[in-house]
Write a protein that holds these residues in place. Structure first.
Motif, short mmCIF file in Angstrom:
data_model
loop_
_atom_site.label_atom_id
_atom_site.label_comp_id
_atom_site.label_asym_id
_atom_site.label_seq_id
_atom_site.Cartn_x
_atom_site.Cartn_y
_atom_site.Cartn_z
N ASP A 85 -2.41 11.99 2.06
CA ASP A 85 -2.02 13.41 1.95
C ASP A 85 -1.23 13.87 3.17
O ASP A 85 -0.25 14.60 3.02
N GLU A 86 -1.66 13.46 4.34
CA GLU A 86 -0.97 13.85 5.57
C GLU A 86 0.44 13.24 5.62
O GLU A 86 1.42 13.94 5.89
N LEU A 87 0.54 11.95 5.33
CA LEU A 87 1.84 11.30 5.37
C LEU A 87 2.77 11.87 4.30
O LEU A 87 3.96 12.08 4.55
N LYS A 88 2.23 12.16 3.13
CA LYS A 88 3.04 12.76 2.06
C LYS A 88 3.62 14.10 2.52
O LYS A 88 4.80 14.38 2.30
N MET A 89 2.81 14.91 3.19
CA MET A 89 3.28 16.20 3.70
C MET A 89 4.43 16.00 4.70
O MET A 89 5.44 16.68 4.66
N TYR A 90 4.27 15.02 5.61
CA TYR A 90 5.32 14.76 6.59
C TYR A 90 6.60 14.26 5.91
O TYR A 90 7.71 14.63 6.32
N ILE A 91 6.47 13.45 4.89
CA ILE A 91 7.64 12.95 4.18
C ILE A 91 8.35 14.09 3.46
O ILE A 91 9.58 14.20 3.51
N ILE A 92 7.59 14.95 2.80
CA ILE A 92 8.18 16.11 2.12
C ILE A 92 8.94 16.98 3.11
O ILE A 92 10.08 17.39 2.87
N ASN A 93 8.33 17.25 4.26
CA ASN A 93 8.99 18.05 5.30
C ASN A 93 10.24 17.36 5.82
O ASN A 93 11.28 18.00 6.04
N SER A 144 0.84 -1.21 0.00
CA SER A 144 0.00 0.00 0.00
C SER A 144 0.87 1.25 0.00
O SER A 144 0.59 2.21 -0.72
N PHE A 145 1.92 1.24 0.81
CA PHE A 145 2.82 2.38 0.89
C PHE A 145 3.49 2.64 -0.46
O PHE A 145 3.51 3.76 -0.96
N LYS A 146 4.02 1.56 -1.03
CA LYS A 146 4.72 1.70 -2.31
C LYS A 146 3.76 2.20 -3.39
O LYS A 146 4.10 3.09 -4.17
N ALA A 147 2.54 1.66 -3.43
CA ALA A 147 1.55 2.08 -4.43
C ALA A 147 1.18 3.55 -4.25
O ALA A 147 1.01 4.29 -5.23
N ALA A 148 1.06 3.99 -3.01
CA ALA A 148 0.63 5.36 -2.72
C ALA A 148 1.72 6.40 -3.02
O ALA A 148 1.40 7.51 -3.43
N PHE A 149 2.99 6.04 -2.84
CA PHE A 149 4.04 7.06 -2.87
C PHE A 149 5.14 6.84 -3.91
O PHE A 149 6.04 7.66 -4.01
N ARG A 150 5.06 5.79 -4.70
CA ARG A 150 6.15 5.51 -5.65
C ARG A 150 6.31 6.58 -6.72
O ARG A 150 7.40 6.75 -7.27
N HIS A 151 5.26 7.33 -7.01
CA HIS A 151 5.35 8.39 -8.02
C HIS A 151 5.91 9.69 -7.44
O HIS A 151 6.37 10.56 -8.19
N ASP A 152 5.86 9.82 -6.12
CA ASP A 152 6.31 11.04 -5.46
C ASP A 152 7.73 10.94 -4.90
O ASP A 152 8.42 11.96 -4.79
#
Length: 148
Positions: free
Chosen positions: A108-116, A17-25
């Protein structure tokens, strides 16, 4: 500079699930255990580590604590299905955790934390590079003073 994001969890469905959600980012790496996560860390530049807390053999906190000396700049996030105040305190005190998040995550929340977290990682690396250049420049000035 491509900075990797490593997610360590003993549940394959969560890794997928993690890989599918964030592999493009992000440049995503996944590991089914702390031991496998360590192998990835040793072979790849990882700026952010996200780990589950409750895993067999080694907990997420124990894993994060074990890599602090070798990877002090890497940003650590604990992601768990259990909200436990002792785990939170251990994560902060022993694992030097940037964020403690409860599953299931919101993309969306986890993506924001990863970007930060990636930004913090890059700033830490840049700061170390600048400090090294400053030490070198200072040493060169001292050498020139001695020649005068």
């Amino acid at each position: 500079m491509a900075v990797g994001v490593l997610y360590v969890d003993d549940e394959v469905n969560n890794l997928n699930s993690f890989k599918a959600a964030f592999r493009h980012d992000f440049d995503v790496f996944t590991a089914i255990s702390a031991k496998e996560g360590r192998k990835i860390l040793d072979a790849t530049e990882i700026g952010v580590i996200i780990t589950d807390h409750r895993m067999p053999v080694m907990t997420g906190i124990e894993f994060l604590e074990s890599i602090i000396q070798a990877y002090p700049d890497t940003i650590r996030i604990l992601l768990t299905g259990f909200a436990d105040i002792n785990a939170v305190m251990d994560a902060i005190n022993r694992g030097h955790v940037y964020k403690y998040l409860v599953k299931p995550w919101q993309n969306d929340e986890l993506k924001m934390y990863i970007i930060n977290a990636i930004e913090i990682y890059k700033l830490r690396r840049e700061n170390k590079d600048l400090a090294a250049k400053l030490r070198l420049a200072h040493a060169e000035i001292e050498t020139l003073k001695k020649l005068m």
